[in-house]
Each structure stands twice: as C-alpha cells, then as structure tokens.
Design a protein around this motif. Structure first.
Motif, PDB file in Angstrom:
ATOM      1  N   ASP A  39       0.817  -1.217   0.000  1.00 39.40           N
ATOM      2  CA  ASP A  39       0.000   0.000   0.000  1.00 39.40           C
ATOM      3  C   ASP A  39       0.849   1.265   0.000  1.00 39.40           C
ATOM      4  OD1 ASP A  39      -2.053  -1.797   0.129  1.00 39.40           O
ATOM      5  OD2 ASP A  39      -3.093  -0.831   1.808  1.00 39.40           O
ATOM      6  N   LEU A  40       2.041   1.188   0.543  1.00 36.93           N
ATOM      7  CA  LEU A  40       2.911   2.374   0.621  1.00 36.93           C
ATOM      8  C   LEU A  40       3.984   2.395  -0.459  1.00 36.93           C
ATOM      9  CD1 LEU A  40       3.435   2.677   4.502  1.00 36.93           C
ATOM     10  CD2 LEU A  40       1.808   3.893   3.048  1.00 36.93           C
ATOM     11  N   SER A  41       3.887   1.469  -1.418  1.00 37.76           N
ATOM     12  CA  SER A  41       4.924   1.386  -2.456  1.00 37.76           C
ATOM     13  C   SER A  41       4.997   2.637  -3.315  1.00 37.76           C
ATOM     14  CB  SER A  41       4.678   0.166  -3.344  1.00 37.76           C
ATOM     15  OG  SER A  41       3.404   0.255  -3.975  1.00 37.76           O
ATOM     16  N   GLU A  55       4.950   9.186  -1.526  1.00 38.67           N
ATOM     17  CA  GLU A  55       5.885  10.193  -2.010  1.00 38.67           C
ATOM     18  C   GLU A  55       7.141  10.300  -1.154  1.00 38.67           C
ATOM     19  OE1 GLU A  55       3.756  13.834  -2.250  1.00 38.67           O
ATOM     20  OE2 GLU A  55       2.426  13.166  -3.880  1.00 38.67           O
ATOM     21  N   ASN A  56       7.090   9.865   0.104  1.00 38.13           N
ATOM     22  CA  ASN A  56       8.245   9.954   0.991  1.00 38.13           C
ATOM     23  C   ASN A  56       9.171   8.763   0.734  1.00 38.13           C
ATOM     24  OD1 ASN A  56      10.042   9.934   3.231  1.00 38.13           O
ATOM     25  ND2 ASN A  56       8.566  11.161   4.407  1.00 38.13           N
ATOM     26  N   GLU A  57      10.302   9.032   0.095  1.00 38.46           N
ATOM     27  CA  GLU A  57      11.229   7.958  -0.258  1.00 38.46           C
ATOM     28  C   GLU A  57      11.846   7.313   0.979  1.00 38.46           C
ATOM     29  OE1 GLU A  57      15.308   7.317  -2.933  1.00 38.46           O
ATOM     30  OE2 GLU A  57      14.249   9.244  -2.917  1.00 38.46           O
ATOM     31  N   GLN A  58      12.149   8.120   1.988  1.00 35.59           N
ATOM     32  CA  GLN A  58      12.739   7.572   3.210  1.00 35.59           C
ATOM     33  C   GLN A  58      11.763   6.628   3.912  1.00 35.59           C
ATOM     34  OE1 GLN A  58      14.297  10.524   5.878  1.00 35.59           O
ATOM     35  NE2 GLN A  58      14.706   9.039   7.518  1.00 35.59           N
ATOM     36  N   LEU A  59      10.487   6.986   3.926  1.00 31.05           N
ATOM     37  CA  LEU A  59       9.468   6.118   4.519  1.00 31.05           C
ATOM     38  C   LEU A  59       9.409   4.788   3.780  1.00 31.05           C
ATOM     39  CD1 LEU A  59       7.017   5.428   6.292  1.00 31.05           C
ATOM     40  CD2 LEU A  59       5.607   6.765   4.715  1.00 31.05           C
ATOM     41  N   ARG A  60       9.407   4.844   2.439  1.00 30.55           N
ATOM     42  CA  ARG A  60       9.363   3.612   1.660  1.00 30.55           C
ATOM     43  C   ARG A  60      10.586   2.745   1.949  1.00 30.55           C
ATOM     44  NH1 ARG A  60       8.407   7.089  -2.707  1.00 30.55           N
ATOM     45  NH2 ARG A  60      10.344   6.341  -3.671  1.00 30.55           N
ATOM     46  N   GLY A  61      11.742   3.366   2.092  1.00 28.55           N
ATOM     47  CA  GLY A  61      12.955   2.608   2.379  1.00 28.55           C
ATOM     48  C   GLY A  61      12.894   1.916   3.729  1.00 28.55           C
ATOM     49  N   GLU A  62      12.393   2.627   4.721  1.00 31.80           N
ATOM     50  CA  GLU A  62      12.289   2.019   6.052  1.00 31.80           C
ATOM     51  C   GLU A  62      11.252   0.908   6.079  1.00 31.80           C
ATOM     52  OE1 GLU A  62      12.060   4.478   9.445  1.00 31.80           O
ATOM     53  OE2 GLU A  62      13.532   5.951   8.734  1.00 31.80           O
ATOM     54  N   ILE A  63      10.152   1.115   5.351  1.00 35.09           N
ATOM     55  CA  ILE A  63       9.125   0.071   5.285  1.00 35.09           C
ATOM     56  C   ILE A  63       9.688  -1.179   4.617  1.00 35.09           C
ATOM     57  CG2 ILE A  63       6.940  -0.589   4.227  1.00 35.09           C
ATOM     58  CD1 ILE A  63       6.594   1.118   6.676  1.00 35.09           C
ATOM     59  N   ASP A  64      10.450  -0.997   3.523  1.00 40.77           N
ATOM     60  CA  ASP A  64      11.045  -2.148   2.836  1.00 40.77           C
ATOM     61  C   ASP A  64      12.000  -2.903   3.761  1.00 40.77           C
ATOM     62  OD1 ASP A  64       9.692  -1.759   0.477  1.00 40.77           O
ATOM     63  OD2 ASP A  64      11.276  -0.564  -0.454  1.00 40.77           O
ATOM     64  N   GLU A  91       6.576   8.781  13.573  1.00 38.94           N
ATOM     65  CA  GLU A  91       7.522   9.669  12.890  1.00 38.94           C
ATOM     66  C   GLU A  91       6.995  10.150  11.547  1.00 38.94           C
ATOM     67  OE1 GLU A  91      12.152   9.372  11.330  1.00 38.94           O
ATOM     68  OE2 GLU A  91      11.490   8.223  13.081  1.00 38.94           O
ATOM     69  N   TYR A  92       6.224   9.307  10.860  1.00 40.56           N
ATOM     70  CA  TYR A  92       5.731   9.660   9.525  1.00 40.56           C
ATOM     71  C   TYR A  92       4.214   9.841   9.529  1.00 40.56           C
ATOM     72  CZ  TYR A  92      10.358   8.104   8.101  1.00 40.56           C
ATOM     73  OH  TYR A  92      11.718   7.959   7.963  1.00 40.56           O
ATOM     74  N   GLU A  93       3.695  10.282  10.651  1.00 36.13           N
ATOM     75  CA  GLU A  93       2.243  10.429  10.786  1.00 36.13           C
ATOM     76  C   GLU A  93       1.669  11.350   9.716  1.00 36.13           C
ATOM     77  OE1 GLU A  93      -1.035  11.656  14.236  1.00 36.13           O
ATOM     78  OE2 GLU A  93       1.129  11.848  14.610  1.00 36.13           O
ATOM     79  N   ASP A 140      -6.362   5.393   6.698  1.00 35.00           N
ATOM     80  CA  ASP A 140      -6.423   3.964   6.365  1.00 35.00           C
ATOM     81  C   ASP A 140      -5.053   3.311   6.531  1.00 35.00           C
ATOM     82  OD1 ASP A 140      -9.098   4.154   5.812  1.00 35.00           O
ATOM     83  OD2 ASP A 140      -8.827   4.381   3.644  1.00 35.00           O
ATOM     84  N   GLU A 141      -4.003   4.023   6.159  1.00 34.99           N
ATOM     85  CA  GLU A 141      -2.650   3.466   6.303  1.00 34.99           C
ATOM     86  C   GLU A 141      -2.253   3.368   7.775  1.00 34.99           C
ATOM     87  OE1 GLU A 141      -0.807   5.073   2.042  1.00 34.99           O
ATOM     88  OE2 GLU A 141      -0.684   6.304   3.850  1.00 34.99           O
ATOM     89  N   MET A 142      -2.670   4.328   8.565  1.00 36.10           N
ATOM     90  CA  MET A 142      -2.414   4.253  10.004  1.00 36.10           C
ATOM     91  C   MET A 142      -3.129   3.048  10.609  1.00 36.10           C
ATOM     92  SD  MET A 142      -0.357   6.639  11.106  1.00 36.10           S
ATOM     93  CE  MET A 142      -0.741   6.767  12.850  1.00 36.10           C
ATOM     94  N   GLU A 143      -4.305   2.744  10.094  1.00 33.37           N
ATOM     95  CA  GLU A 143      -5.037   1.585  10.585  1.00 33.37           C
ATOM     96  C   GLU A 143      -4.304   0.295  10.252  1.00 33.37           C
ATOM     97  OE1 GLU A 143      -9.511  -0.415  10.256  1.00 33.37           O
ATOM     98  OE2 GLU A 143      -9.100   1.560   9.385  1.00 33.37           O
TER      99      GLU A 143
END
Length: 344
Positions: free
Chosen positions: A157-159, A162-171, A220-222, A228-231
């Motif tokens: 869902d977060l792929s 827009e936040n590249e750092q968030l995507r990197g941490e999620i991966d 941190e990325y609230e 929906d993503e927070m859920e």
C-alpha cells in the motif's frame, strides 16, 4: 525479552533471524544453555566431574592411599553425600510441587482460567480467520502468518508513497519481519510440545523490537500516512502484540512440564546414587580395589566413579535450571522494553 538496541532506532530497523545472532553469543554457549538435550548436558557435566576428580587426586601432591589407610576419608565423604542426596531430592521435588500447586484450585478459579483461555482463543480466531489450532507450534505459526501478511500489505500500500525515506524504512522493516517469520515458522514446523523445540523457535522471533519499530514509524511519519494506512499499522501491531502472550503461555506450560520432568529424573537418579553411596560407606576400604590402571590407582577410579554417580541428581538439577533461568532472564519483559545490551 530478547530485543536489540541501537543508538539510533531508525538506523537499525532490521534484526537477525535467530536469538544467538542478535545476542552476539557463541553457538556453543547457546547450545549448552538452551539447545542441548538436558540429559546430554548432565552427561557432559558428569564426565567433567569424573575426569577432574581423577586428575586432581592423581596429580595433587598429597597421595590418596595413605589417607585412606590412616583416616576415614571414604566414610566422611559418602555419609555426607547420603545426607545431601536425601535433602536435595526432597527440596527439589517440593519446589516442583509448589509450582504445580498453582494449577490446582476450587471450581470457581478453574472456571475463570477456562474462560480466560477461551476468550484468548476466540480473539485469536478472529485474528487468523479460522479456528485457533490446538497444537502449540501451529498456534504460534498462524499468528506469524498473519503478522507477515499484514507487513506485506503495508509495503504494497505504501509502495507509491511520495516519501522515499518512509518507503525505504518500510522495505527494510518488512524484509526483516518476513525473514524472521519464515525462519521461526520453519523451526516450528518440525517441533512438538514436550520438547524444548517449540519454545526455542518462538524465542527467535523478536516481536518486541518489531512492535517498537511499528510505533516509531507510525509516529515519525504520521503526516505522510492516511487514516487507512495508520489503521494498517495498528493491525500489524495487534498481530505482533498477540504473539507475546501466546509465547508466554507456551513458556509457562514448558516450565511446568520441565519441573515435572526434573522431579522425575532426580527421583530416578537418587535411588542408584544412594545405593552407590551406601556401598562405598559400608563395604569399600583402602584394600578393596588394589593395583592401578593407566598409571592411576584403581581406588582413585572407583572413588571418582562413585562420587560422580552420587552427584548425578545435582547435575540434573543444574542442567535443567540453567535452561530455565536463561529463558526467564531473556523473557522478563513481555512488552517492548530493552533490558539487555545486545547489538548496542
């Protein structure tokens, strides 16, 4: 709880897939304290005692035979061992019975225990979408499957976030969780309760650190996450949080199982130990085993073997308690609290 730590939580999102790797301890130490069969550890300790006793008696300056002829070394030694065996065996069995007595109680308490257990199973059934398994290893595996699935859902869902750092941490976080989950599930697949394998595998899943990372990333990325993503993060946290009490329940059952086994083993070992001590006390003297073998007097071999046999109940106690206290130390906190300095 077996969790790691870092000076910067975001720089150490992932963790190793086994407890030994996270703790940074040697394979031999983990095997001796946790992995090895307790009878194997007892045999190893007995061999160490026997070899150490024979070597010390043989090479220390004071010769053995003159002591046996002029004193009451054997009588003193084995009469003391008889008292120690009886007292120690009684104490260990009593402690085991006291722990198990917590399982006994009036009907009202038993009904409350049953209701609490069934409430937890109902909650787990709602989580996994099917009846809660009766087998402990399968029960834990199903919770891991849900946690893994929800982590992969977050990554999908977060792929396109827009936040590249968030995507990197999620991966990085998802790769760590999936790898850890698959390793533990593979270990649980061949494990059955009654052995240590189920709990040993469960200890390898570092759920506490993962809960902390879910909380940290969500906080941190609230501003970059939709409701929906927070859920989705809350759902993953729920699945990870459920693994904690499930593992603690399995741990409690294993402790009770181990104490029963320990009591049985000590009772079995105490009888031959008392017989050997009695024989040494009443029959053996300085002239019972004349001569020598491999340059060591036969009396030294005999006393060393008898001494080792009389110590077997205590060595069994040591082997079992080493595992129990190690597990207890590593699982003191059920919540995401860091109690050790591993990977700091």
């Amino acid at each position: 709880m077996d969790v790691n730590n870092g000076t910067d939580a975001s720089s150490d999102i992932g963790t190793a897939n086994t407890m030994r790797e996270r703790a940074g301890e040697s394979r031999l130490k983990i095997w001796l304290l946790l992995g090895a069969n307790r009878l194997q550890v007892t045999a190893f300790l007995a061999l160490f005692v026997f070899v150490g006793f024979v070597a010390a008696v043989t090479f220390l300056p004071e010769p053995l035979m003159p002591q046996l002829r002029s004193g009451d070394t054997i009588e003193t030694m084995f009469s003391t061992m008889i008292g120690a065996i009886i007292t120690g065996t009684t104490l260990v069995v009593t402690i085991g019975q006291l722990v198990l007595s917590q399982e006994n109680g009036p009907l009202g308490e038993q009904r409350a225990r049953m209701e609490n257990s069934m409430d937890f199973r109902d909650y787990t059934e709602e989580l996994i979408g099917s009846p809660s398994p009766a087998d402990p290893s399968t029960f834990l595996r199903e919770i891991l499957v849900v946690a893994q699935r929800r982590a992969e859902t977050i990554r999908e869902d977060l792929s396109e976030n827009e936040n590249e750092q968030l995507r990197g941490e999620i991966d990085e976080f998802t790769d760590s969780l999936v790898g850890n989950s698959e390793t533990v599930r593979e270990q649980l697949a061949g494990a059955s309760f009654g052995t240590f394998d189920v709990l040993f595998a469960a200890l390898n899943f570092n759920y506490g650190w993962k809960i902390f990372q879910v909380e940290r990333i969500a906080n941190e990325y609230e501003n970059d996450l939709s409701p929906d993503e927070m859920e989705l993060f809350d759902d993953l946290k729920t699945a990870l949080s459920l693994f904690g009490p499930a593992r603690e329940h399995v741990k409690t059952l294993y402790f009770e199982w181990a104490l029963v086994s320990l009591s049985q083993m000590i009772l079995y070992a105490a009888v031959p130990a008392l017989v050997v001590a009695g024989i040494m006390l009443t029959v053996v003297d300085a002239g019972t085993f004349p001569g020598s073998t491999f340059g060591v007097t036969n009396m030294t071999w005999a006393i060393g073997l008898a001494f080792t046999i009389t110590l077997v109940p205590f060595l069994l106690f040591t082997a079992y308690v080493l595992r129990i206290v190690t597990i207890a130390k590593r699982t003191l906190a059920i919540e995401p609290l860091i109690l050790r300095d591993s990977q700091r």
